[in-house]
Motif scaffolding. Sequence first.
Motif, PDB file in Angstrom:
ATOM      1  N   HIS A   1       3.971   3.322  -1.292  1.00 59.55           N
ATOM      2  CA  HIS A   1       2.939   4.044  -2.032  1.00 59.55           C
ATOM      3  C   HIS A   1       2.850   5.489  -1.569  1.00 59.55           C
ATOM      4  O   HIS A   1       3.279   5.838  -0.473  1.00 59.55           O
TER       5      HIS A   1
ATOM      6  N   LYS B   1       6.135  -3.092  -0.136  1.00 63.63           N
ATOM      7  CA  LYS B   1       5.395  -2.154  -0.984  1.00 63.63           C
ATOM      8  C   LYS B   1       5.690  -0.737  -0.514  1.00 63.63           C
ATOM      9  O   LYS B   1       5.982  -0.507   0.650  1.00 63.63           O
TER      10      LYS B   1
ATOM     11  N   GLY C   1       3.293  -0.428   2.719  1.00 67.97           N
ATOM     12  CA  GLY C   1       1.948  -0.895   2.461  1.00 67.97           C
ATOM     13  C   GLY C   1       1.030  -0.848   3.663  1.00 67.97           C
ATOM     14  O   GLY C   1      -0.185  -0.715   3.517  1.00 67.97           O
TER      15      GLY C   1
ATOM     16  N   ASN D   1       2.302   3.446  -6.557  1.00 65.11           N
ATOM     17  CA  ASN D   1       2.109   2.279  -5.711  1.00 65.11           C
ATOM     18  C   ASN D   1       3.002   1.187  -6.296  1.00 65.11           C
ATOM     19  O   ASN D   1       2.725   0.681  -7.376  1.00 65.11           O
TER      20      ASN D   1
ATOM     21  N   ASP E   1      -0.291   8.439  -2.197  1.00 65.71           N
ATOM     22  CA  ASP E   1      -1.500   8.942  -2.852  1.00 65.71           C
ATOM     23  C   ASP E   1      -1.222  10.293  -3.492  1.00 65.71           C
ATOM     24  O   ASP E   1      -1.638  10.561  -4.614  1.00 65.71           O
TER      25      ASP E   1
END
Length: 90
Positions: free
Chosen positions: A46, A44, A79, A53, A48
Amino acid sequence: MTQTTQKETVIVEGSYAPTMVEFKQGVPAELTFLRLNNQGCLDKVHSDALMFNLDLPINAPQTVTIPTDQAGVFDFSCGMDMVHGKVVID
């Protein structure tokens, strides 16, 4: 006049390569992540700050549109937040 979309690819193979990508402010941008193996916690990615994501299946490029309206340095990570990279918009 049509603006060309800026495109960069990050190879995900135990880390991010490159660890920093740069885009010009105000020009549309796309960032593609290509995961080549199952090493580490890199399934994963991501951010913010950049509002994405993504799941990263092996050998399946995943592309996200990067907002370029604000200049700055924006982090992305795996992740588990153990492997990090940066997007620089200037």
